[in-house]
Design a protein around this motif. Structure first.
Motif, PDB file in Angstrom:
ATOM      1  N   THR A 158       0.700  -1.216   0.161  1.00  0.00           N
ATOM      2  CA  THR A 158      -0.050  -0.260  -0.226  1.00  0.00           C
ATOM      3  C   THR A 158       1.088   1.373  -0.064  1.00  0.00           C
ATOM      4  O   THR A 158       0.548   2.195  -0.538  1.00  0.00           O
ATOM      5  CB  THR A 158      -0.909   0.120   1.141  1.00  0.00           C
ATOM      6  OG1 THR A 158      -0.274   0.167   2.486  1.00  0.00           O
ATOM      7  CG2 THR A 158      -2.096  -1.155   1.213  1.00  0.00           C
TER       8      THR A 158
ATOM      9  N   LEU B 266       1.981   1.709  -3.613  1.00  0.00           N
ATOM     10  CA  LEU B 266       0.688   2.448  -4.414  1.00  0.00           C
ATOM     11  C   LEU B 266       0.721   3.887  -3.934  1.00  0.00           C
ATOM     12  O   LEU B 266       0.306   4.509  -4.948  1.00  0.00           O
ATOM     13  CB  LEU B 266      -0.597   1.504  -4.159  1.00  0.00           C
ATOM     14  CG  LEU B 266      -0.472   0.155  -4.483  1.00  0.00           C
ATOM     15  CD1 LEU B 266      -1.870  -0.845  -3.879  1.00  0.00           C
ATOM     16  CD2 LEU B 266      -0.760   0.342  -5.923  1.00  0.00           C
TER      17      LEU B 266
ATOM     18  N   TYR C 139      -1.578   7.135  -5.870  1.00  0.00           N
ATOM     19  CA  TYR C 139      -2.895   6.543  -5.645  1.00  0.00           C
ATOM     20  C   TYR C 139      -3.455   7.066  -4.274  1.00  0.00           C
ATOM     21  O   TYR C 139      -2.588   7.307  -3.361  1.00  0.00           O
ATOM     22  CB  TYR C 139      -2.863   5.171  -5.864  1.00  0.00           C
ATOM     23  CG  TYR C 139      -2.766   4.774  -7.297  1.00  0.00           C
ATOM     24  CD1 TYR C 139      -4.237   4.792  -8.234  1.00  0.00           C
ATOM     25  CD2 TYR C 139      -1.483   4.051  -7.650  1.00  0.00           C
ATOM     26  CE1 TYR C 139      -3.744   4.372  -9.281  1.00  0.00           C
ATOM     27  CE2 TYR C 139      -1.472   3.932  -9.023  1.00  0.00           C
ATOM     28  CZ  TYR C 139      -2.509   3.938  -9.789  1.00  0.00           C
ATOM     29  OH  TYR C 139      -2.347   3.522 -11.289  1.00  0.00           O
TER      30      TYR C 139
ATOM     31  N   ILE D 104      -6.383   2.834  -3.206  1.00  0.00           N
ATOM     32  CA  ILE D 104      -5.176   1.531  -3.005  1.00  0.00           C
ATOM     33  C   ILE D 104      -6.275   0.736  -2.452  1.00  0.00           C
ATOM     34  O   ILE D 104      -5.979  -0.642  -2.671  1.00  0.00           O
ATOM     35  CB  ILE D 104      -4.424   2.294  -1.697  1.00  0.00           C
ATOM     36  CG1 ILE D 104      -3.519   3.273  -2.221  1.00  0.00           C
ATOM     37  CG2 ILE D 104      -3.627   1.071  -1.069  1.00  0.00           C
ATOM     38  CD1 ILE D 104      -2.424   4.093  -1.460  1.00  0.00           C
TER      39      ILE D 104
ATOM     40  N   LEU E  96      -7.327  -1.295  -5.280  1.00  0.00           N
ATOM     41  CA  LEU E  96      -6.111  -1.913  -6.128  1.00  0.00           C
ATOM     42  C   LEU E  96      -5.632  -3.237  -5.237  1.00  0.00           C
ATOM     43  O   LEU E  96      -4.991  -4.087  -5.889  1.00  0.00           O
ATOM     44  CB  LEU E  96      -5.110  -1.195  -6.513  1.00  0.00           C
ATOM     45  CG  LEU E  96      -5.821   0.084  -7.560  1.00  0.00           C
ATOM     46  CD1 LEU E  96      -4.677   1.164  -7.498  1.00  0.00           C
ATOM     47  CD2 LEU E  96      -5.818  -0.685  -8.822  1.00  0.00           C
ATOM     48  N   LEU E  97      -5.646  -3.102  -3.920  1.00  0.00           N
ATOM     49  CA  LEU E  97      -4.829  -4.095  -3.117  1.00  0.00           C
ATOM     50  C   LEU E  97      -5.130  -5.513  -3.511  1.00  0.00           C
ATOM     51  O   LEU E  97      -4.452  -6.383  -3.613  1.00  0.00           O
ATOM     52  CB  LEU E  97      -5.111  -3.640  -1.757  1.00  0.00           C
ATOM     53  CG  LEU E  97      -4.165  -4.478  -0.795  1.00  0.00           C
ATOM     54  CD1 LEU E  97      -2.715  -4.161  -0.918  1.00  0.00           C
ATOM     55  CD2 LEU E  97      -4.335  -4.000   0.676  1.00  0.00           C
TER      56      LEU E  97
ATOM     57  N   VAL F 103      -3.743  -6.422  -6.814  1.00  0.00           N
ATOM     58  CA  VAL F 103      -2.285  -6.586  -6.863  1.00  0.00           C
ATOM     59  C   VAL F 103      -1.894  -7.899  -6.118  1.00  0.00           C
ATOM     60  O   VAL F 103      -1.054  -8.544  -6.348  1.00  0.00           O
ATOM     61  CB  VAL F 103      -1.715  -5.455  -5.631  1.00  0.00           C
ATOM     62  CG1 VAL F 103      -0.104  -5.793  -5.562  1.00  0.00           C
ATOM     63  CG2 VAL F 103      -1.606  -4.049  -6.593  1.00  0.00           C
TER      64      VAL F 103
ATOM     65  N   VAL G  27       2.689  -4.628  -7.885  1.00  0.00           N
ATOM     66  CA  VAL G  27       2.464  -3.230  -7.953  1.00  0.00           C
ATOM     67  C   VAL G  27       3.183  -2.501  -9.003  1.00  0.00           C
ATOM     68  O   VAL G  27       2.513  -1.777  -9.754  1.00  0.00           O
ATOM     69  CB  VAL G  27       2.827  -2.529  -6.458  1.00  0.00           C
ATOM     70  CG1 VAL G  27       2.654  -1.137  -6.436  1.00  0.00           C
ATOM     71  CG2 VAL G  27       2.136  -3.099  -5.398  1.00  0.00           C
TER      72      VAL G  27
ATOM     73  N   THR H 262       0.557  -0.650 -11.752  1.00  0.00           N
ATOM     74  CA  THR H 262       0.474   0.557 -11.861  1.00  0.00           C
ATOM     75  C   THR H 262       1.113   1.269 -13.056  1.00  0.00           C
ATOM     76  O   THR H 262       0.660   2.123 -13.460  1.00  0.00           O
ATOM     77  CB  THR H 262       1.228   1.107 -10.676  1.00  0.00           C
ATOM     78  OG1 THR H 262       2.588   0.900 -10.455  1.00  0.00           O
ATOM     79  CG2 THR H 262       0.364   0.800  -9.256  1.00  0.00           C
TER      80      THR H 262
ATOM     81  N   THR I  80      -8.951   2.564 -11.631  1.00  0.00           N
ATOM     82  CA  THR I  80      -8.996   1.364 -10.855  1.00  0.00           C
ATOM     83  C   THR I  80      -9.999   0.526 -11.133  1.00  0.00           C
ATOM     84  O   THR I  80      -9.606  -0.825 -10.668  1.00  0.00           O
ATOM     85  CB  THR I  80      -8.940   1.791  -9.560  1.00  0.00           C
ATOM     86  OG1 THR I  80     -10.357   2.515  -9.081  1.00  0.00           O
ATOM     87  CG2 THR I  80      -7.656   2.834  -8.790  1.00  0.00           C
TER      88      THR I  80
END
Length: 181
Positions: A35, A38, A43, A48, A51-52, A55, A70, A74, A84
């Motif tokens: 994170t 990111l 972000y 985040i 997206l986590l 990822v 990541v 990204t 996202t």
């Protein structure tokens, strides 16, 4: 502080880390580091949180680490000006490419560094670009030692209406499989 967050959004981010961590091979400490990366990529805490999971899925499904996932995700999102909400679709394409070809995530990452911007600027979709990299690898060429040239990208970008020379039928099927994701 890196993501410019309030205490409320940080609480939501912490919740996301624990939720993803409960079904992950990665520890909450490793996810927290992801994170941070990111956030350093620009972000917001809200992005985040979204997206986590993607990822984590990319790293788990391809056997790579979170930092590599990541960085690849990204960078790819930036090259194709993706939102996202596109992350899961992009991860699916990468996972299919790695799991149905001889390509490794590190070779696709290098290929994106060398050819991603050109492919995006030429109007190739992310899926077409990943498929082309898979096909090049299946044809016996190694990334990153094989930098996709303009002509190779253009030939694959015209697929399926134009004939691709120098690729096996297996490579062509790989392109179709990844491009359909």
């Amino acid at each position: 502080a890196i993501a410019g967050s309030t205490s409320g959004t940080m609480a939501q981010l912490a919740k996301s880390i624990y939720e993803v961590g409960s079904n992950s091979r990665f520890t909450t400490e490793e996810l927290t580091k992801a994170t941070t990366i990111l956030a350093q990529a620009g972000y917001s805490a809200e992005d985040i949180s979204k997206l986590l999971g993607s990822v984590n899925s990319l790293a788990t499904a391809t056997g790579t680490d979170l930092k590599t996932s990541v960085d690849l995700l990204t960078s790819s999102m930036s090259l194709w000006t993706s939102q996202t909400s596109d992350a899961a679709r992009m991860v699916d394409a990468l996972v299919v490419a790695v799991n149905t070809s001889k390509a490794e995530i590190s070779s696709i990452q290098k290929g994106m560094q060398y050819a991603g911007a050109a492919a995006s600027q030429m109007g190739m979709s992310f899926n077409e670009t990943v498929a082309a990299m898979s096909a090049v690898t299946n044809a016996g060429l190694k990334m990153p030692s094989c930098i996709i040239s303009y002509n190779e990208i253009n030939a694959v970008g015209a697929f399926p209406t134009a004939k691709i020379t120098g690729f096996s039928s297996f490579a062509a099927r790989s392109i179709l499989t990844v491009a359909r994701v």
